[in-house]
Design an enzyme around this catalytic site. Structure first.
Site, PDB file in Angstrom:
ATOM      1  NE  ARG A 179      34.096 -13.708  -0.477  1.00 59.44           N
ATOM      2  CZ  ARG A 179      34.194 -12.529   0.117  1.00 59.44           C
ATOM      3  NH1 ARG A 179      34.087 -11.403  -0.586  1.00 59.44           N
ATOM      4  NH2 ARG A 179      34.408 -12.449   1.416  1.00 59.44           N
ATOM      5  CB  SER A 228      34.881 -19.658   2.424  1.00 63.36           C
ATOM      6  OG  SER A 228      35.394 -19.024   3.568  1.00 63.36           O
ATOM      7  CD  GLU A 298      33.790 -17.756  -0.951  1.00 67.13           C
ATOM      8  OE1 GLU A 298      34.936 -17.380  -0.640  1.00 67.13           O
ATOM      9  OE2 GLU A 298      32.789 -17.544  -0.246  1.00 67.13           O
TER      10      GLU A 298
END
Length: 306
Positions: A179, A228, A298
Site C-alpha cells: 500500500r 479500507s 490506509e
C-alpha cells in the site's frame, strides 16, 4: 475558512497556462466522504505539458497536493493551504492497448483500465475492476484487491516533479511495498503502462464478475465512505482486529464504523471530517488496548483542522 486568493498573481506569472485555476474551491464534493474544507487553489491542468509548465513556475513555498476521485481520502475541515492539483479525464483519462500492453492516463478509473484490457482479451488486470479509484492513486499506494496489486502488472510509470521535469520510473524504481510507493511524494504521476497476457474474453469477464460480486457482497459501496480505513497488519486482518475490539457500529458524531465491513468508516449524513478522523483514532486506540497491535491508516488524511 477562506484563504487569500492567489490566482491573479499566478495567472500573471504564467501567461501561457491553459488549465483552470479556482480559488477557495470546496473539496467536500470531490471526495467520497463528502466532507472537508476548501482548497486555497484548485488547479486542473489541460494536459501533461500544461502541468509541467505550471509546476516549473509555481513559487516553491506553496505546498502542492494531488486529489483524484477522492475515494480513499479525508480532507480536514480547515481545508488545504496552497495548491490542489486534480487531473481531469479529458487530459489524463485515456486508455489504450497495443499488443499485450495497456496504457492509461493517471485520471483513468481503475475500473476502466480493467475494461480496456478485457476488450483486448488481456488478462491480469481484472483486480482493478474492484478498486474505486484512479490509476494515479493506484501508482502512489500500490493499490490492490482480490490477491493482486499494481506492482504485479506495472511496466513503467510517468510523472512530473515539483520543478516541472518529466520522469519515467520502471517497476523496480517505483519501490513498491504494501500500500505504498517509495517514489518521491512530490512526483505527480501522469500515466502508466501495464503488462497484460492473452486470455479468452469469457475467462476475463468471469474473473471481473467475481471481483465485482465480492465487492458488492462484502463492502458498503453505496454509502459515503472512503474504502479500507486501515492497512492489514502482517499476518492479520484489520477488520478482524476492529471487530474483536468491539468497534463494529461504533459512532462519533455523524461518523460510524460500518456494520457490514468494520474496516470501513461511513458518513451517515452529517459527519464532519473531524468526526471521521476522531472515530478512526478511537478505533486505533481500542484495537491497541485489546490486541497490542497498532493499526496504520490506509486512508490519506490531508489539510488543517478547522
Amino acid at each position: 475558512m477562506t484563504f487569500p486568493d492567489l490566482t491573479p498573481d499566478l495567472k500573471a506569472a504564467m501567461p501561457e497556462l491553459r488549465g483552470r485555476l479556482t480559488a477557495n474551491q470546496s473539496l467536500a464534493e470531490l471526495t467520497w466522504f463528502r466532507v472537508g474544507g476548501p482548497a486555497q487553489i484548485l488547479f486542473t491542468p489541460a494536459d501533461e505539458n500544461d502541468l509541467a509548465y505550471f509546476l516549473a513556475r509555481l513559487p516553491t513555498e506553496l505546498p502542492v497536493h494531488v486529489v483524484g476521485v477522492g475515494s480513499n481520502l479525508i480532507v480536514r475541515d480547515g481545508g488545504l493551504p496552497g495548491v490542489v492539483v486534480r487531473l481531469a479525464p479529458r487530459g489524463f483519462g485515456e486508455t489504450s492497448t497495443q499488443d499485450v500492453v495497456v496504457t492509461a492516463g493517471a485520471a483513468a478509473l481503475d475500473k476502466r483500465v480493467a475494461e480496456t484490457a478485457a476488450s483486448a482479451n488481456l488478462a491480469g488486470l481484472e483486480f482493478f475492476f474492484g478498486i474505486p479509484g484512479t490509476i494515479g492513486g493506484a501508482l502512489r499506494m500500490n493499490a490492490g484487491a482480490n490477491g493482486a496489486e499494481t506492482k504485479d502488472v506495472l511496466i513503467e510509470a510517468s510523472g512530473i516533479s515539483r520543478d516541472g521535469r518529466k520522469h519515467v520510473f520502471t517497476n523496480a524504481e517505483m519501490k513498491f511495498v504494501y500500500r505504498n510507493s517509495g517514489v518521491d511524494p512530490s512526483i505527480i504521476f501522469t500515466s502508466a503502462r501495464f503488462q497484460g497476457k492473452p486470455a479468452s474474453v469469457e475467462a476475463i469477464r468471469a474473473r471481473m464478475n467475481e471481483v465485482q460480486a465480492h465487492r458488492e457482497a462484502a463492502q458498503p459501496i453505496r454509502e459515503k465512505t472512503g474504502g479500507s480505513t486501515f492497512k492489514n497488519p502482517p499476518g492479520n486482518s484489520a477488520w478482524k482486529l476492529v471487530d474483536a475490539a468491539g468497534c463494529r457500529g461504533l459512532r462519533v458524531g455523524g461518523a460510524q464504523v460500518s456494520e457490514m465491513h468494520c474496516n470501513f468508516l461511513i458518513n451517515t449524513g452529517e459527519a464532519t471530517a473531524a468526526d471521521i478522523e476522531t472515530l478512526g483514532e478511537t478505533v486505533r486506540t481500542r484495537v491497541k488496548e485489546n490486541s497490542g497491535i497498532e493499526l496504520q491508516w490506509e486512508i490519506k488524511r490531508i489539510g488543517i483542522l478547522a
